[in-house]
Design a protein around this motif. Structure first.
Motif, PDB file in Angstrom:
ATOM      1  N   THR A   4       0.804  -1.218   0.000  1.00 45.46           N
ATOM      2  CA  THR A   4       0.000   0.000   0.000  1.00 45.46           C
ATOM      3  C   THR A   4       0.839   1.271   0.000  1.00 45.46           C
ATOM      4  O   THR A   4       0.436   2.279  -0.580  1.00 45.46           O
ATOM      5  N   TYR A   5       2.015   1.259   0.663  1.00 50.51           N
ATOM      6  CA  TYR A   5       2.836   2.459   0.713  1.00 50.51           C
ATOM      7  C   TYR A   5       3.620   2.670  -0.580  1.00 50.51           C
ATOM      8  O   TYR A   5       4.234   3.715  -0.793  1.00 50.51           O
ATOM      9  N   CYS A   6       3.622   1.664  -1.444  1.00 48.99           N
ATOM     10  CA  CYS A   6       4.423   1.683  -2.664  1.00 48.99           C
ATOM     11  C   CYS A   6       3.574   1.892  -3.911  1.00 48.99           C
ATOM     12  O   CYS A   6       3.988   2.552  -4.862  1.00 48.99           O
ATOM     13  N   MET A   7       2.369   1.325  -3.900  1.00 49.42           N
ATOM     14  CA  MET A   7       1.529   1.331  -5.092  1.00 49.42           C
ATOM     15  C   MET A   7       0.093   1.703  -4.726  1.00 49.42           C
ATOM     16  O   MET A   7      -0.466   1.150  -3.776  1.00 49.42           O
ATOM     17  N   PRO A   8      -0.526   2.610  -5.475  1.00 45.57           N
ATOM     18  CA  PRO A   8      -1.941   2.909  -5.219  1.00 45.57           C
ATOM     19  C   PRO A   8      -2.799   1.658  -5.394  1.00 45.57           C
ATOM     20  O   PRO A   8      -2.433   0.745  -6.149  1.00 45.57           O
ATOM     21  N   GLU A   9      -3.927   1.608  -4.686  1.00 46.42           N
ATOM     22  CA  GLU A   9      -4.786   0.419  -4.724  1.00 46.42           C
ATOM     23  C   GLU A   9      -5.250   0.084  -6.138  1.00 46.42           C
ATOM     24  O   GLU A   9      -5.393  -1.087  -6.499  1.00 46.42           O
ATOM     25  N   GLU A  10      -5.467   1.137  -6.936  1.00 47.39           N
ATOM     26  CA  GLU A  10      -5.932   0.904  -8.312  1.00 47.39           C
ATOM     27  C   GLU A  10      -4.795   0.523  -9.254  1.00 47.39           C
ATOM     28  O   GLU A  10      -5.000   0.301 -10.453  1.00 47.39           O
ATOM     29  N   GLY A  11      -3.571   0.399  -8.708  1.00 47.24           N
ATOM     30  CA  GLY A  11      -2.425   0.074  -9.549  1.00 47.24           C
ATOM     31  C   GLY A  11      -1.837   1.337 -10.174  1.00 47.24           C
ATOM     32  O   GLY A  11      -2.240   2.463  -9.856  1.00 47.24           O
ATOM     33  N   VAL A  12      -0.868   1.165 -11.038  1.00 45.39           N
ATOM     34  CA  VAL A  12      -0.247   2.299 -11.709  1.00 45.39           C
ATOM     35  C   VAL A  12      -0.284   2.080 -13.210  1.00 45.39           C
ATOM     36  O   VAL A  12      -0.360   0.949 -13.692  1.00 45.39           O
ATOM     37  N   LYS A  13      -0.229   3.179 -13.936  1.00 43.90           N
ATOM     38  CA  LYS A  13      -0.160   3.081 -15.389  1.00 43.90           C
ATOM     39  C   LYS A  13       1.259   2.693 -15.767  1.00 43.90           C
ATOM     40  O   LYS A  13       2.210   3.432 -15.501  1.00 43.90           O
ATOM     41  N   LEU A  14       1.407   1.543 -16.391  1.00 43.15           N
ATOM     42  CA  LEU A  14       2.734   1.033 -16.716  1.00 43.15           C
ATOM     43  C   LEU A  14       3.214   1.572 -18.053  1.00 43.15           C
ATOM     44  O   LEU A  14       2.420   1.835 -18.962  1.00 43.15           O
ATOM     45  N   SER A  15       4.510   1.732 -18.176  1.00 46.45           N
ATOM     46  CA  SER A  15       5.087   2.144 -19.450  1.00 46.45           C
ATOM     47  C   SER A  15       4.936   1.012 -20.460  1.00 46.45           C
ATOM     48  O   SER A  15       5.086  -0.163 -20.109  1.00 46.45           O
ATOM     49  N   PRO A  16       4.645   1.326 -21.720  1.00 46.14           N
ATOM     50  CA  PRO A  16       4.620   0.281 -22.754  1.00 46.14           C
ATOM     51  C   PRO A  16       5.976  -0.423 -22.807  1.00 46.14           C
ATOM     52  O   PRO A  16       7.015   0.189 -22.537  1.00 46.14           O
ATOM     53  N   LYS A  17       5.973  -1.697 -23.140  1.00 45.38           N
ATOM     54  CA  LYS A  17       7.207  -2.478 -23.150  1.00 45.38           C
ATOM     55  C   LYS A  17       8.277  -1.838 -24.018  1.00 45.38           C
ATOM     56  O   LYS A  17       9.475  -1.866 -23.683  1.00 45.38           O
ATOM     57  N   SER A  18       7.859  -1.236 -25.140  1.00 47.20           N
ATOM     58  CA  SER A  18       8.828  -0.620 -26.047  1.00 47.20           C
ATOM     59  C   SER A  18       9.523   0.587 -25.428  1.00 47.20           C
ATOM     60  O   SER A  18      10.560   1.033 -25.920  1.00 47.20           O
ATOM     61  N   HIS A  19       8.943   1.127 -24.334  1.00 46.44           N
ATOM     62  CA  HIS A  19       9.525   2.293 -23.671  1.00 46.44           C
ATOM     63  C   HIS A  19      10.506   1.882 -22.579  1.00 46.44           C
ATOM     64  O   HIS A  19      11.180   2.751 -22.009  1.00 46.44           O
ATOM     65  N   LEU A  20      10.569   0.601 -22.253  1.00 47.50           N
ATOM     66  CA  LEU A  20      11.472   0.127 -21.208  1.00 47.50           C
ATOM     67  C   LEU A  20      12.846  -0.166 -21.783  1.00 47.50           C
ATOM     68  O   LEU A  20      12.990  -0.536 -22.955  1.00 47.50           O
ATOM     69  N   MET A  21      13.852  -0.023 -20.954  1.00 47.98           N
ATOM     70  CA  MET A  21      15.210  -0.319 -21.384  1.00 47.98           C
ATOM     71  C   MET A  21      15.368  -1.813 -21.654  1.00 47.98           C
ATOM     72  O   MET A  21      14.905  -2.645 -20.884  1.00 47.98           O
ATOM     73  N   THR A  22      16.040  -2.156 -22.752  1.00 45.46           N
ATOM     74  CA  THR A  22      16.431  -3.541 -22.995  1.00 45.46           C
ATOM     75  C   THR A  22      17.648  -3.850 -22.126  1.00 45.46           C
ATOM     76  O   THR A  22      18.265  -2.940 -21.550  1.00 45.46           O
ATOM     77  N   TYR A  23      18.029  -5.117 -22.054  1.00 44.01           N
ATOM     78  CA  TYR A  23      19.178  -5.435 -21.205  1.00 44.01           C
ATOM     79  C   TYR A  23      20.456  -4.826 -21.782  1.00 44.01           C
ATOM     80  O   TYR A  23      21.369  -4.435 -21.042  1.00 44.01           O
ATOM     81  N   GLU A  24      20.535  -4.696 -23.110  1.00 43.01           N
ATOM     82  CA  GLU A  24      21.705  -4.049 -23.715  1.00 43.01           C
ATOM     83  C   GLU A  24      21.747  -2.568 -23.363  1.00 43.01           C
ATOM     84  O   GLU A  24      22.823  -2.012 -23.080  1.00 43.01           O
ATOM     85  N   GLU A  25      20.581  -1.923 -23.360  1.00 43.42           N
ATOM     86  CA  GLU A  25      20.530  -0.494 -23.022  1.00 43.42           C
ATOM     87  C   GLU A  25      20.832  -0.258 -21.547  1.00 43.42           C
ATOM     88  O   GLU A  25      21.494   0.733 -21.196  1.00 43.42           O
ATOM     89  N   ILE A  26      20.369  -1.159 -20.693  1.00 44.60           N
ATOM     90  CA  ILE A  26      20.711  -1.070 -19.265  1.00 44.60           C
ATOM     91  C   ILE A  26      22.225  -1.113 -19.102  1.00 44.60           C
ATOM     92  O   ILE A  26      22.817  -0.303 -18.380  1.00 44.60           O
ATOM     93  N   TYR A  27      22.848  -2.040 -19.814  1.00 49.13           N
ATOM     94  CA  TYR A  27      24.309  -2.169 -19.726  1.00 49.13           C
ATOM     95  C   TYR A  27      25.009  -0.919 -20.259  1.00 49.13           C
ATOM     96  O   TYR A  27      25.933  -0.394 -19.625  1.00 49.13           O
ATOM     97  N   ASP A  28      24.579  -0.428 -21.415  1.00 53.97           N
ATOM     98  CA  ASP A  28      25.232   0.730 -22.023  1.00 53.97           C
ATOM     99  C   ASP A  28      25.153   1.956 -21.114  1.00 53.97           C
ATOM    100  O   ASP A  28      26.140   2.693 -20.950  1.00 53.97           O
ATOM    101  N   ILE A  29      23.982   2.192 -20.531  1.00 58.34           N
ATOM    102  CA  ILE A  29      23.833   3.343 -19.637  1.00 58.34           C
ATOM    103  C   ILE A  29      24.646   3.130 -18.367  1.00 58.34           C
ATOM    104  O   ILE A  29      25.346   4.041 -17.897  1.00 58.34           O
ATOM    105  N   ALA A  30      24.579   1.921 -17.803  1.00 60.78           N
ATOM    106  CA  ALA A  30      25.343   1.628 -16.592  1.00 60.78           C
ATOM    107  C   ALA A  30      26.839   1.807 -16.833  1.00 60.78           C
ATOM    108  O   ALA A  30      27.555   2.370 -15.995  1.00 60.78           O
ATOM    109  N   LYS A  31      27.316   1.358 -17.974  1.00 63.22           N
ATOM    110  CA  LYS A  31      28.750   1.476 -18.289  1.00 63.22           C
ATOM    111  C   LYS A  31      29.166   2.938 -18.357  1.00 63.22           C
ATOM    112  O   LYS A  31      30.266   3.300 -17.895  1.00 63.22           O
TER     113      LYS A  31
END
Length: 337
Positions: A34-61
């Protein structure tokens, strides 16, 4: 790239050097705290808007090249991301301390993967040692699984911290139970002050302060048995242990005693937005720039330079209690713990 020549992009206008990056891998979670997420849930980002594992690595590097020495993976629940083994394997090639925060519901399935990639430090979110309260706060029947997986992690040699968000009238009567949980287990229980985020119905009256926690501790244990431990540099917590106990406990007082002066943390959301402070309502888009083939360093530097001195500009409790000042911030599950 010479790290010493370039680390200044991670130094803000107050001279704070940022060597710690928290990366959210996913906005979804298999619990509904309850302290993390509203009861009705949250609007999630479309999958295409999320970082791929390669992009996670590139940004982290890029961050590591400029001075980051510690990366913590968060969510949502990071372990429900299907490519988590690939993410860990890629990030493990960087010269960085890699750790993870999890609700531990399914972590038993990843013991070997975590070990193989040098992930030795695990933070587990657990807000009650009472099964009924756990169900109430998480809206799920997973207490026994989480509890047993904490025991498993200890048995397997991981360094385990248990994070408990305290809320008055809900679990503030379990402070001593949590501390006694450290008697025979080498874990660190960390009490976290309830903080305001989108949709979590925060108000000051629900918050259990650092002073209130210590009042309970002082009333329950002899003074000579309460040992103040040395806090690590840039530590967010004030650390203690009870003499003779295998584990320890700590208080993270982001509201009543903010640790902003020594903050060295930056946050990357699952959709590639850089947050220079947990409380900040502004974000900087790294992912779009990365995908366009342009360098992300100028955006990082600008975001770090824009970091305010205290809690995203909410430098008093009065400001923190003003809903409009934090209403533009995300819910916690969409930021990353």
């Amino acid at each position: 790239m010479n790290r010493s020549q370039n680390k200044n992009i991670l130094q803000d206008s107050y001279g704070r050097d940022h060597a710690y990056l928290r990366i959210s891998l996913i906005e979804r979670c298999n619990l509904r705290c309850t302290y993390c997420m509203p009861e009705e849930g949250v609007k999630l980002s479309p999958k295409s808007h999320l970082m791929t594992y390669e992009e996670i690595y590139d940004i982290a590097k890029t961050f590591v090249d400029h001075g980051v020495t510690k990366i913590r993976l968060t969510g949502g629940e990071p372990l429900i991301r299907k490519d988590i083994p690939a993410i860990l394997e890629k990030l493990a090639t960087l010269p960085v301390e890699l750790s993870i925060t999890s609700n531990a519901v399914i972590i038993d399935k990843f013991i070997d993967v975590l070990k193989a990639n040098g992930v030795n430090k695990i933070n587990v979110s657990l807000d009650s040692l009472d099964e009924g309260k756990f169900k109430h706060i998480t809206r799920r029947h997973e207490f026994k699984k989480v509890y047993n997986n904490i025991l498993l992690l200890v048995k397997e040699g991981f360094t385990v911290k248990v994070n408990a968000v305290l809320m008055k009238g809900f679990n503030d009567n379990e402070i001593i139970d949590f501390i006694n949980f450290t008697k025979d287990l080498p874990v660190s229980v960390r009490f976290i002050e309830f903080m305001p985020f989108d949709g979590n119905k925060w108000d000051m009256s629900k918050m259990v302060s650092y002073a209130q926690v210590m009042n309970d501790v002082n009333a329950s244990f002899p003074e000579e048995n309460i040992v103040r431990l040395q806090d690590a540099p840039n530590d967010t917590s004030k650390n203690y242990k009870i003499k003779g106990y295998k584990g320890s406990f700590a208080i993270i007082s982001s509201v009543t005693n903010p640790f902003c002066d020594s903050c060295n943390r930056l946050r990357l959301t699952a959709n590639g937005q850089l947050k220079n402070c947990l409380f900040s309502s502004t974000e900087s888009d790294l992912l779009t720039t990365l995908r366009s083939g342009n360098p992300i360093e100028p955006i990082i530097q600008k975001a770090v330079q824009a970091k305010l001195k205290v809690r995203g500009g909410m430098d008093t409790l009065k400001k923190l209690q003003e809903p409009k000042l934090h209403s533009n911030n995300r819910s916690m599950t969409a930021i990353g713990g």
